[in-house]
Design an enzyme around this catalytic site. Sequence first.
Site, short mmCIF file in Angstrom:
data_model
loop_
_atom_site.label_atom_id
_atom_site.label_comp_id
_atom_site.label_asym_id
_atom_site.label_seq_id
_atom_site.Cartn_x
_atom_site.Cartn_y
_atom_site.Cartn_z
N GLY A 67 -2.97 3.22 0.75
CA GLY A 67 -4.25 3.50 0.11
C GLY A 67 -5.16 2.30 0.16
N SER A 74 0.46 2.06 -6.64
CA SER A 74 0.37 0.63 -6.39
C SER A 74 -0.24 0.00 -7.63
CB SER A 74 -0.52 0.40 -5.16
OG SER A 74 -0.76 -0.98 -4.98
N LYS A 96 -2.36 3.49 7.41
CA LYS A 96 -3.65 3.68 6.73
C LYS A 96 -4.61 4.23 7.77
CE LYS A 96 -3.20 0.20 3.12
NZ LYS A 96 -3.50 -1.21 2.76
N GLU A 145 6.47 -5.24 1.56
CA GLU A 145 5.33 -4.93 2.42
C GLU A 145 4.57 -6.20 2.80
OE1 GLU A 145 3.02 -1.83 0.57
OE2 GLU A 145 1.32 -2.11 1.91
N LYS A 166 2.23 -5.54 -6.77
CA LYS A 166 1.61 -6.59 -5.97
C LYS A 166 2.24 -7.92 -6.37
CE LYS A 166 -1.59 -4.33 -3.63
NZ LYS A 166 -1.57 -4.30 -2.15
N ASP A 175 1.98 -3.46 7.10
CA ASP A 175 0.72 -2.80 6.77
C ASP A 175 -0.34 -3.43 7.68
OD1 ASP A 175 -1.80 -2.23 5.63
OD2 ASP A 175 -1.19 -2.50 3.56
N LYS A 205 5.00 0.46 -6.79
CA LYS A 205 4.78 -0.72 -5.93
C LYS A 205 4.09 -1.80 -6.74
CE LYS A 205 1.31 -1.50 -2.29
NZ LYS A 205 0.75 -0.86 -1.08
O1 OSB Z 1 -2.29 -3.53 0.80
O2 OSB Z 1 -1.92 -1.56 0.19
C1 OSB Z 1 -2.65 -2.54 0.19
C2 OSB Z 1 -5.67 -1.86 -2.07
C3 OSB Z 1 -6.65 -2.54 -1.39
C4 OSB Z 1 -6.32 -3.23 -0.25
C5 OSB Z 1 -5.01 -3.24 0.22
C6 OSB Z 1 -4.02 -2.54 -0.44
C7 OSB Z 1 -4.36 -1.87 -1.63
C8 OSB Z 1 -3.40 -1.16 -2.46
C9 OSB Z 1 -3.93 -0.06 -3.33
O3 OSB Z 1 -2.23 -1.47 -2.56
C10 OSB Z 1 -3.54 1.28 -2.88
C11 OSB Z 1 -4.29 2.34 -3.63
O4 OSB Z 1 -3.92 2.62 -4.77
O5 OSB Z 1 -5.26 2.90 -3.06
MG MG Z 2 -0.37 -3.23 1.66
#
Ligand code: OSB
Ligand code: MG
Length: 368
Positions: free
Chosen positions: A290, A135, A262, A213, A163, A238, A161
Amino acid sequence: MKIDRIELREIRLPLVAPFETSFGVTTERRIILVKVFGDGGFGWGECTCNEGPFYNHEGTDMAWLLLRDYAGPYTLGREIGSPEEAGALTSRIRGNRMARASIEAAIWDLEARRQGIPLWKLLGGAQEEIPCGVSIGLQETDALLLRKIETELAAGYQRIKLKIKPGRDYEMVKVVRKEFPDINLTVDANSAYTLGDTELLTRLDEFALMLIEQPLACDDIIDHAELQRHLDTPICLDESILGVEDARKALSIRACRIINIKLGRVSGHAEARKIEAYCRERDVPVWCGGMLEAGIGRAHNIAMATLPGFVLPGDVSASKRYWTEDIITPPVEVTARGTIPRPTGPGIGYEVNEARIDALTLRREVIV
Ligand code: OSB
Ligand code: MG
């Protein structure tokens, strides 16, 4: 089994690089670690909440109080037949699943250690290695983003992925897709859009994304179902999925076609397994999300992701992407084919570096 002592610690751990999402920037983690003691053994858990209440309502300080004054005392001295029953000890607490899950997960680790087997085996894991993606947070410029993607692909990761947020979406993804026409690409909005953005979001169909997502509100499934009717790209939920009941409802109204599990968000391993099984029976792919975890949380994620329904590459990646030095040894490493092999040791399967944890500890409290 019975838990007779719980140690809470808060550690502070700077990230190797800031991580930016639609809801904010994280530069340093403040993580609560939980060590449970009982039946002559111990187990480790990690609370996966963010520092502040922006991904969900939980946050480090609130979780500390919740653990100290509610979840901890509710767990102490109570006889349970198996870790499967650990969640019920704290189930009268509304919400606060990440805090509750940190104790639940620690009890699973304790039981696996007691049996002398890896946690993945106790959970019913089947995969020898888990498929990994990364990510990538929002970057200052598209050029920086392209360079990051190149680095991660070179390391072998199977999926990228990105953001996204309003103003950093269509044009940014277009640039990335042009540069990398064939990669597995996904985007994560962390609830930054509304149904009013349907036209913009349908234009993302051009880029053959594996999934989009959580585009809409964190507590919504109704509007996601409406949006999915307009999108070719599968929606992956999510934030909206807190348990198997949410998964059932979301799938029944076609609010998504994929689910990100998660461990903390769904209150622990027992509920995560239920969602995985429910989705697997219906051929709905799941993957492991994550929360910028340190080694203990990362090891729990790896154990969970060996379950057979975790067929898509997740967000669990190498320790060195986050930390100069992790709190477990060896650190989590990724093979050249973008996988993490399941560990062989008992419990979470990695050595917990207590000396390093001591050095990082800001506060500690024992609940007896
Ligand atoms: O939405 O997946 C998410 C990190 C913090 C809060 C939400 C998210 C995330 C990530 C990071 O996308 C995932 C990672 O590398 O741990
Ligand atoms: Mg997410």
